[in-house]
Design a protein around this motif. Sequence first.
Motif, PDB file in Angstrom:
ATOM      1  N   VAL A 113       0.737  -1.230  -0.037  1.00 46.62           N
ATOM      2  CA  VAL A 113      -0.076   0.115   0.006  1.00 46.62           C
ATOM      3  C   VAL A 113       0.975   1.239  -0.046  1.00 46.62           C
ATOM      4  O   VAL A 113       0.488   2.086  -0.779  1.00 46.62           O
ATOM      5  N   ASP A 114       2.018   1.064   0.840  1.00 45.82           N
ATOM      6  CA  ASP A 114       2.939   2.483   0.997  1.00 45.82           C
ATOM      7  C   ASP A 114       3.491   2.699  -0.455  1.00 45.82           C
ATOM      8  O   ASP A 114       3.863   3.807  -0.866  1.00 45.82           O
ATOM      9  N   GLU A 115       3.778   1.771  -1.142  1.00 47.19           N
ATOM     10  CA  GLU A 115       4.623   1.582  -2.433  1.00 47.19           C
ATOM     11  C   GLU A 115       3.703   2.475  -3.429  1.00 47.19           C
ATOM     12  O   GLU A 115       4.074   3.165  -4.221  1.00 47.19           O
ATOM     13  N   ILE A 116       2.184   1.825  -3.482  1.00 46.00           N
ATOM     14  CA  ILE A 116       1.442   2.649  -4.361  1.00 46.00           C
ATOM     15  C   ILE A 116       1.059   3.983  -3.985  1.00 46.00           C
ATOM     16  O   ILE A 116       1.265   4.866  -5.057  1.00 46.00           O
ATOM     17  N   ARG A 117       1.137   4.307  -2.392  1.00 45.95           N
ATOM     18  CA  ARG A 117       0.663   5.758  -2.113  1.00 45.95           C
ATOM     19  C   ARG A 117       1.894   6.581  -2.473  1.00 45.95           C
ATOM     20  O   ARG A 117       1.595   7.625  -2.748  1.00 45.95           O
ATOM     21  N   ASN A 118       2.970   6.218  -2.372  1.00 45.92           N
ATOM     22  CA  ASN A 118       4.170   7.166  -2.729  1.00 45.92           C
ATOM     23  C   ASN A 118       4.479   7.028  -4.168  1.00 45.92           C
ATOM     24  O   ASN A 118       5.675   7.604  -4.382  1.00 45.92           O
ATOM     25  N   SER A 119       3.931   6.591  -5.075  1.00 48.62           N
ATOM     26  CA  SER A 119       4.256   6.541  -6.387  1.00 48.62           C
ATOM     27  C   SER A 119       3.883   7.807  -6.921  1.00 48.62           C
ATOM     28  O   SER A 119       3.239   8.628  -6.397  1.00 48.62           O
TER      29      SER A 119
ATOM     30  N   GLY B 142       0.532   8.205  -7.003  1.00 48.23           N
ATOM     31  CA  GLY B 142      -0.385   8.036  -5.951  1.00 48.23           C
ATOM     32  C   GLY B 142      -1.289   6.922  -6.115  1.00 48.23           C
ATOM     33  O   GLY B 142      -1.094   5.849  -6.781  1.00 48.23           O
ATOM     34  N   HIS B 143      -2.289   6.933  -5.223  1.00 51.06           N
ATOM     35  CA  HIS B 143      -3.478   5.808  -5.172  1.00 51.06           C
ATOM     36  C   HIS B 143      -3.832   5.480  -6.514  1.00 51.06           C
ATOM     37  O   HIS B 143      -4.422   4.457  -6.768  1.00 51.06           O
ATOM     38  N   ARG B 144      -4.205   6.674  -7.299  1.00 51.78           N
ATOM     39  CA  ARG B 144      -4.960   6.333  -8.497  1.00 51.78           C
ATOM     40  C   ARG B 144      -4.062   5.452  -9.574  1.00 51.78           C
ATOM     41  O   ARG B 144      -4.544   4.465 -10.138  1.00 51.78           O
ATOM     42  N   GLY B 145      -2.590   5.354  -9.272  1.00 46.45           N
ATOM     43  CA  GLY B 145      -1.867   4.516 -10.096  1.00 46.45           C
ATOM     44  C   GLY B 145      -2.099   2.913  -9.790  1.00 46.45           C
ATOM     45  O   GLY B 145      -1.966   2.048 -10.622  1.00 46.45           O
ATOM     46  N   GLY B 146      -2.487   2.605  -8.667  1.00 45.65           N
ATOM     47  CA  GLY B 146      -3.037   1.315  -8.107  1.00 45.65           C
ATOM     48  C   GLY B 146      -4.160   0.733  -8.933  1.00 45.65           C
ATOM     49  O   GLY B 146      -4.328  -0.357  -8.632  1.00 45.65           O
ATOM     50  N   GLY B 147      -4.974   1.734  -9.622  1.00 41.17           N
ATOM     51  CA  GLY B 147      -5.939   1.044 -10.286  1.00 41.17           C
ATOM     52  C   GLY B 147      -5.446  -0.099 -11.321  1.00 41.17           C
ATOM     53  O   GLY B 147      -6.635  -0.734 -11.784  1.00 41.17           O
TER      54      GLY B 147
ATOM     55  N   THR C  35      14.977  -8.487  -3.595  1.00 39.56           N
ATOM     56  CA  THR C  35      13.749  -7.676  -3.088  1.00 39.56           C
ATOM     57  C   THR C  35      13.325  -8.217  -1.933  1.00 39.56           C
ATOM     58  O   THR C  35      13.179  -9.397  -1.743  1.00 39.56           O
ATOM     59  N   PRO C  36      13.186  -7.383  -0.642  1.00 35.56           N
ATOM     60  CA  PRO C  36      12.944  -7.885   0.656  1.00 35.56           C
ATOM     61  C   PRO C  36      11.439  -8.510   0.858  1.00 35.56           C
ATOM     62  O   PRO C  36      10.400  -7.990   0.041  1.00 35.56           O
ATOM     63  N   ALA C  37      11.339  -9.443   1.702  1.00 35.40           N
ATOM     64  CA  ALA C  37      10.231  -9.829   2.079  1.00 35.40           C
ATOM     65  C   ALA C  37       9.290  -8.970   2.866  1.00 35.40           C
ATOM     66  O   ALA C  37       9.819  -8.227   3.419  1.00 35.40           O
ATOM     67  N   TYR C  38       7.978  -9.129   2.812  1.00 35.81           N
ATOM     68  CA  TYR C  38       7.070  -8.237   3.633  1.00 35.81           C
ATOM     69  C   TYR C  38       7.647  -8.510   5.001  1.00 35.81           C
ATOM     70  O   TYR C  38       7.845  -9.497   5.622  1.00 35.81           O
ATOM     71  N   ASP C  39       7.531  -7.221   5.636  1.00 41.73           N
ATOM     72  CA  ASP C  39       7.403  -7.159   7.319  1.00 41.73           C
ATOM     73  C   ASP C  39       6.207  -6.989   7.974  1.00 41.73           C
ATOM     74  O   ASP C  39       5.249  -6.809   7.074  1.00 41.73           O
ATOM     75  N   SER C  40       6.393  -6.830   9.145  1.00 41.83           N
ATOM     76  CA  SER C  40       5.014  -6.449   9.848  1.00 41.83           C
ATOM     77  C   SER C  40       4.393  -5.371   9.412  1.00 41.83           C
ATOM     78  O   SER C  40       3.106  -5.271   9.731  1.00 41.83           O
ATOM     79  N   LYS C  41       5.264  -4.402   8.924  1.00 41.93           N
ATOM     80  CA  LYS C  41       4.579  -3.125   8.692  1.00 41.93           C
ATOM     81  C   LYS C  41       4.035  -3.031   7.390  1.00 41.93           C
ATOM     82  O   LYS C  41       3.264  -2.066   6.953  1.00 41.93           O
ATOM     83  N   ASP C  42       4.468  -4.005   6.444  1.00 46.53           N
ATOM     84  CA  ASP C  42       3.821  -3.974   5.008  1.00 46.53           C
ATOM     85  C   ASP C  42       2.689  -4.585   4.826  1.00 46.53           C
ATOM     86  O   ASP C  42       2.053  -5.865   5.443  1.00 46.53           O
ATOM     87  N   VAL C  43       1.687  -3.812   4.038  1.00 46.75           N
ATOM     88  CA  VAL C  43       0.373  -4.364   3.778  1.00 46.75           C
ATOM     89  C   VAL C  43       0.264  -4.637   2.374  1.00 46.75           C
ATOM     90  O   VAL C  43       0.505  -3.556   1.439  1.00 46.75           O
ATOM     91  N   HIS C  44      -0.081  -5.628   1.793  1.00 52.73           N
ATOM     92  CA  HIS C  44      -0.308  -6.025   0.235  1.00 52.73           C
ATOM     93  C   HIS C  44      -1.396  -4.945  -0.377  1.00 52.73           C
ATOM     94  O   HIS C  44      -2.231  -4.775   0.205  1.00 52.73           O
TER      95      HIS C  44
END
Length: 771
Positions: free
Chosen positions: A592-598, A601-606, A758-767
């Motif tokens: 979610v953070d990677e999409i939001r910070n692209s 922004g969130h629109r790109g996640g469509g 590329t790192p694995a998800y940690d507890s803060k990462d949300v797909h």
Amino acid sequence: MMSSSSPTSYKFITNNKNNAQTSTSAAISESAAAAQSTKKRRLAHLNTDDVDSDSEDDFEVMRQKLREMQNGKVKELEKRRRHHDDTSSSSRTSSRIATTSASTSSDTGTGTMSTEQSPSTASNKKQSAATAISASHKKQSGQEVIDLLGDSSDEDDEDDKPVPKHDRKRKALPSLASSLEDEVKSMGVGAIKRELESSYGIATNLFIEKSDLVTALIQARSEKKRTNKVPKQQHDDIIPFHLFATSSSKNLSRQTRKYFRTLRQIIGFDVPNRELKWLIISNFSIDFGYLLDRILPDVLQFHRVVVFYHGGINESAVMKWRELLVGSGNTVDFVALSPSDPPNSTTNPLPVQIDYGMHHTKMFLTGYDEVIDGKRQSFIRVAIHTSNLLEGDNQLKANGVYAQNFPLKEQTQGRAMQNDYKRMKSDDATCLFEDDLCRYVKSYGYSNRQRWSCPTVGVQGDSSRTLSNGEFSLAELIRLYDYSSAYAVLIPSVPGRHKSDNWHNFGYLKLRKAIMDSFPAARQAVGKSSKPPVLCQVSSLGKLNTKWLSRFHEAIDYTNTHSARPVEDYHAKFSKKNVVLERNLRIVWPTVDEIRNSVEGHRGGGSVMGEAKKVQDEFLQPLYHRWSSRNNADDPLQTARHVPHIKTLVQPSSDRSSIEWLYLGSHNLSIAAWGQVQARYTGSDEMINFIAHWELGVFISPATLAKARGDGKRVRIVPFGHYGKTSNGAICLDSDDDDEEDDEGVDVHVPLPYSLYTPAYDSKDVHWTND
């Protein structure tokens, strides 16, 4: 005869020039409002100030440029533009002048389309157009304005671009390097190839464009002059695939920008001495208004254009395209494809109807003539990519493309009589690419026999090397070209229930066959912990299950594929307890953070399609890895902030220093795209490979590259930037010892847009999910 020396040089082939010009002018006038609205949307999307005035200026420029092209005065306009770029002292002043000029023209009514103007008015309007073109390339409000007609960012054309302030002093000074570059650029393709091969021992059969050959020869000559020795080739200038150019890639060094291509370059535009003949466009989603803006006026040169698409069409843009061709003798066909429609219909040529099936392939096939060493030759350019033809996809998202050019087969008189453009049996070993491409396009059911080329005059040609004016179906047309130099294997998917004689031609069973051919003897990694995982980087996830994903992995893991039995084991009992996917397979999926910070922004996640109920399956959670490194610390290609729409499968070497094989194409991670082995019907022992979508991609490995090179050198595929690992010798294709130094090895660099680490998800990462 048409000329394609620049994106603004074309003329219609017509029996009645006046009628053609009148029809064209009318079509452009009727489409003015639509084009102006499109430009406003783009500038608004980029948060650029002064949208209305800029939109009016740019649209006036487009109309003026098309009018000038009709009158055959393009060269004069280009000369004025270059002169203005070199002498302009202030971009803001130029912009104000252009705005004032366009506004005045609009108020007085001179902005309407007319082919009859006084000399003074035409001269003033051309100067205003040149000023506006220059101003539209400047940066406003911190954002780069996208030019309505231009898309050429080829590094080889930098002499035609305004020189950045910090480079002006350097550019003005004469240098040996610039003299060498000019000398090499002036050479013919044949001469460059001969020098590279005879003087430097560099294989040239895989070079795609002249610009690649020019770069290789400049580097070879420079190295020889510096060391007084013939340079030893350790790195190959061939780039197996490129990334789509984005707003970020324009800020990279010239050396890094060579890994990127614009949409126009991907299709094959903006190449001197190239005459465009025919074009096939195949895609899932197309904004026809945007597409037409980007490829005008060149697209009007093609004698035949056929567009295959999944659904949804901009009727006004399609009408504009057709009206622009009135009187030219050229045509464009639009063919919708959907396997979910009734069988044997205009939109579903297949004998079966498949619910939820779609046409998802992304491909360009470009037929063209090129003058090489003074003689005309015909070629086909095959470009298989991952982008929808939408503005956001092309310019703001991370996408990739494989593109390679192939010459026409030499047709001798004797062979032409016995060969109806079906290849001969003796070519079996080298024409797998041809068979796969022909089999795939046949599935479209587009069998119209027609002329794909109009007569050409003015340049000497060899009739055995140029496309004839005969009538061919699309499949027959493809058979005319020689694909023996292909360094990739096509991986198609065609909707249907494929029986045993056909199931290895499509989907993941086709991918498995390509891997088995590249690794004749399975190379087993030492120890389970060192077994390289398969990285699946996609932009959409289907409804998956443990059984299918496990067998999918077994079939494509090069250390295991020879022992896997995907068809025979269908009835075998499957136990989840024995499955350890976490070590063997990784899904590269944005958070979610990677999409939001692209950049979008969130629109790109469509465009990253993942429903929560699919993405959140419990067995998938340990498999997720980030699209980018944390804090974007490892981002040599500046792709971290661009939403991934590219689709790749990659299996690295055991030490992750190189890549054993890779896939690039339209397939996402879904059963519908890759297929599934199943019983033909309940209780049946007959197996089929069931596929729901049209898809197309390419498989590339050291073996496919080495075979195409044909010089006996071993090849290693290395991600650009190495991502923390250094080269340790070329991979030996018939040995398990990858650590042995090999002076005869060649490293081929690929612009993989994410890290093999590329790192694995940690507890803060949300797909990311798009619900």
